[in-house]
Design an enzyme around this catalytic site. Sequence first.
Site, PDB file in Angstrom:
ATOM      1  N   ASP A  85       0.822  -1.219   0.000  1.00 50.59           N
ATOM      2  CA  ASP A  85       0.000   0.000   0.000  1.00 50.59           C
ATOM      3  C   ASP A  85       0.849   1.259   0.000  1.00 50.59           C
ATOM      4  O   ASP A  85       0.439   2.282  -0.547  1.00 50.59           O
ATOM      5  CB  ASP A  85      -0.940  -0.031   1.206  1.00 50.59           C
ATOM      6  CG  ASP A  85      -1.851  -1.245   1.134  1.00 50.59           C
ATOM      7  OD1 ASP A  85      -2.608  -1.344   0.158  1.00 50.59           O
ATOM      8  OD2 ASP A  85      -1.759  -2.116   2.008  1.00 50.59           O
ATOM      9  N   GLY A  96      -1.599  -4.604   3.938  1.00 50.56           N
ATOM     10  CA  GLY A  96      -2.783  -5.027   4.675  1.00 50.56           C
ATOM     11  C   GLY A  96      -4.063  -4.330   4.255  1.00 50.56           C
ATOM     12  O   GLY A  96      -5.109  -4.533   4.859  1.00 50.56           O
ATOM     13  N   GLU A 104       0.436 -12.672   4.875  1.00 48.47           N
ATOM     14  CA  GLU A 104       1.478 -12.088   4.016  1.00 48.47           C
ATOM     15  C   GLU A 104       2.797 -11.975   4.770  1.00 48.47           C
ATOM     16  O   GLU A 104       3.863 -12.263   4.233  1.00 48.47           O
ATOM     17  CB  GLU A 104       1.035 -10.706   3.520  1.00 48.47           C
ATOM     18  CG  GLU A 104      -0.092 -10.780   2.513  1.00 48.47           C
ATOM     19  CD  GLU A 104      -0.670  -9.428   2.133  1.00 48.47           C
ATOM     20  OE1 GLU A 104      -1.167  -9.308   1.019  1.00 48.47           O
ATOM     21  OE2 GLU A 104      -0.631  -8.488   2.953  1.00 48.47           O
TER      22      GLU A 104
END
Length: 223
Positions: A85, A96, A104
């Site tokens: 992100d 996330g 992950e």
Amino acid sequence: MSNLKQQVGIKAAEFVRDGMIVGLGTGSTAYYFVEEIGRRVKEEGLQITAVTTSHATYAQAEGLGIPLKAIDDVEYVDLTVDGADEVDGHFNGIKGGGAALLMEKIVAVNSKDCIWIVDESKVVETLGAFKLPVEVVQYGAENLFRKFEEKGYHPAFRVTNGQRHITDMKNFIIDLDLKKIPDAVALANELDQTVGVVEHGLFIGLISKVIVGYSDGPKIIEK
Ligand code: 5RP
């Protein structure tokens, strides 16, 4: 090629070779990496085994006929390719957004090498504009939420379809609206020591390369 996410996904697949155990990331960018790996398995006879970072990626990879194993059935992963992100100049980042940060991170820490694939909008000077996801156990989550409020972290429970989001690992996500994280390492350490926090979306020192999608093509940035 239709979009930047697809370009970086396909570029990252070039790092995958026969015999590797490959970690398959989660999200709309990793999706294209997984599709390309599926294509190479089918059309080029690429011989790999993959582990996945979410139920959604498992379903996609299974549908593509990619041979899969559970993370506990491999000693290590050779290479994981995942989206992110935000990523900063120290190769630290936030993950996330798709709520898969726990799986992950487990796959990432078991990987010899990790590559992130992002479009240029995700490269930042300071992390924090993207809300930091924190995965918390359901028991005691309200108290934890209040603690985050007291610290001025502006928490919000993630909601999906009007209900608190439940992760693949059956936990809640609390997103922290921090705007700027001046010391990501210190915050990661603080969250690591917070009881009830299962994992957080700060990924520190876990990646070696970022493939960034620009309008004139993907660029590989190495640490
Ligand atoms: C999921 C993730 C994703 O990798 C991250 O949110 C990036 O997703 P996208 O490629 O769809 O923007 O961390 O938990």
